[in-house]
Design an enzyme around this catalytic site. Sequence first.
Site, PDB file in Angstrom:
ATOM      1  N   TYR A 150      10.099  47.584 -43.565  1.00  0.00           N
ATOM      2  CA  TYR A 150       8.722  47.056 -43.477  1.00  0.00           C
ATOM      3  C   TYR A 150       8.211  46.534 -44.814  1.00  0.00           C
ATOM      4  CZ  TYR A 150       7.626  51.773 -45.082  1.00  0.00           C
ATOM      5  OH  TYR A 150       7.584  52.941 -45.801  1.00  0.00           O
ATOM      6  N   GLY A 156      23.243  54.470 -41.082  1.00  0.00           N
ATOM      7  CA  GLY A 156      22.605  55.535 -41.857  1.00  0.00           C
ATOM      8  C   GLY A 156      21.674  56.337 -40.961  1.00  0.00           C
ATOM      9  N   SER A 197       2.848  57.575 -46.002  1.00  0.00           N
ATOM     10  CA  SER A 197       2.422  58.654 -45.104  1.00  0.00           C
ATOM     11  C   SER A 197       1.140  59.353 -45.574  1.00  0.00           C
ATOM     12  CB  SER A 197       3.547  59.679 -44.935  1.00  0.00           C
ATOM     13  OG  SER A 197       4.594  59.092 -44.196  1.00  0.00           O
ATOM     14  N   LYS A 239      16.623  65.058 -44.704  1.00  0.00           N
ATOM     15  CA  LYS A 239      16.478  65.251 -43.246  1.00  0.00           C
ATOM     16  C   LYS A 239      17.499  66.232 -42.659  1.00  0.00           C
ATOM     17  CE  LYS A 239      14.113  60.929 -42.354  1.00  0.00           C
ATOM     18  NZ  LYS A 239      14.037  59.667 -41.618  1.00  0.00           N
ATOM     19  N   ASN A 272      12.750  64.890 -39.093  1.00  0.00           N
ATOM     20  CA  ASN A 272      11.749  64.284 -39.986  1.00  0.00           C
ATOM     21  C   ASN A 272      10.384  64.956 -39.861  1.00  0.00           C
ATOM     22  OD1 ASN A 272      11.358  63.039 -37.370  1.00  0.00           O
ATOM     23  ND2 ASN A 272       9.923  61.654 -38.382  1.00  0.00           N
ATOM     24  N   ASP A 325      11.500  60.049 -35.408  1.00  0.00           N
ATOM     25  CA  ASP A 325      11.954  58.689 -35.749  1.00  0.00           C
ATOM     26  C   ASP A 325      12.458  57.985 -34.488  1.00  0.00           C
ATOM     27  OD1 ASP A 325      11.495  58.832 -38.510  1.00  0.00           O
ATOM     28  OD2 ASP A 325      13.452  59.743 -38.890  1.00  0.00           O
ATOM     29  N   THR A 382      11.831  63.100 -45.508  1.00  0.00           N
ATOM     30  CA  THR A 382      12.515  61.816 -45.565  1.00  0.00           C
ATOM     31  C   THR A 382      13.715  61.902 -46.511  1.00  0.00           C
ATOM     32  OG1 THR A 382      12.163  59.444 -45.803  1.00  0.00           O
ATOM     33  CG2 THR A 382      10.893  60.842 -47.295  1.00  0.00           C
TER      34      THR A 382
END
Length: 279
Positions: free
Chosen positions: A222, A134, A25, A70, A91, A106, A66
Amino acid sequence: MSGRVITGRTKVLAVLGNPIAHSLSPPMHNAWLAAAGIDATYVALPIEGDVFAALPSFGLYGANVTVPHKERAAAIATQRDEAVARLGAANVLRFGPNGVAAFNTDAPGFVASLDEAAPGWRDRVKTALVIGAGGAARAIAWGLAAAGVEKLLVSNRTEARALEVCAVCPRAAPWPWAYLGDAFAKADLIVNATSLGLAGGPSPDWPIEAAAPHALVVDAVYKPLETPLLAQARARGLATVDGLGMLIHQGALAFEIWFGVKPDTRAARGLLNELLARG
Ligand code: ATR
């Protein structure tokens, strides 16, 4: 002098998590800030949970939040968007004289990543399978329900957690983990929202041979960009979407909340691909 000068007037934003050193980020948001010519900077802060209540007096302009904070972010807010109110997790925070506003980007970020990578998916997807229960799975299931998907199957190793996701998500039903193959066969969209396949970690032999030929397969992971699930899906000729789009679009929606400017998501993908390739 080259580069931006940070002064006493520079706005400070941060991503708050623990651990947080791996976060993409900061480079993404700092590139967007530079491109928009905004006098602000974005850093990563590895904070502990017990300082959270004091956050509104830190002087931050905005924050991303994060794992594992959260829920705490949702709790300190004085205003919450619909997804935060339903999911109990935020978030994005925006600090102002009137209090703390909390958002969950998100969920719409995941949907925006599908809109970008697989235009037309909304017409083709009637049944979606969300694997996991989750925070990521919860946001994805909520996002898909809000986007109008008719039927959501939620399958998780620990069934009690799948039931919790279904309790907050319209049109969602739990699916037994032992019969995941049958859910693969029923789904027009298959999303891995577990940590399976993350950073070379364990990944099962997914029952991809059961999936319909038109199924779209997505991974929220990712790192690596091509996860074992996506590799299996591609080998079978199925369309796939990687997890980078969700990261970029949740960030782009946050940037818009803070600054009212839509940032360049394509440029972000180029930058993050480069950073991921460096390892
Ligand atoms: P996040 O909030 O980042 O999504 P999380 O709350 O730790 O992370 O959730 C991780 C998800 O990956 C959960 O759905 C977890 O399943 P359980 O609820 O049964 O723990 C899933 N997961 C992690 N390791 C797994 C494994 N080896 N097999 C199956 N599921 C796994």
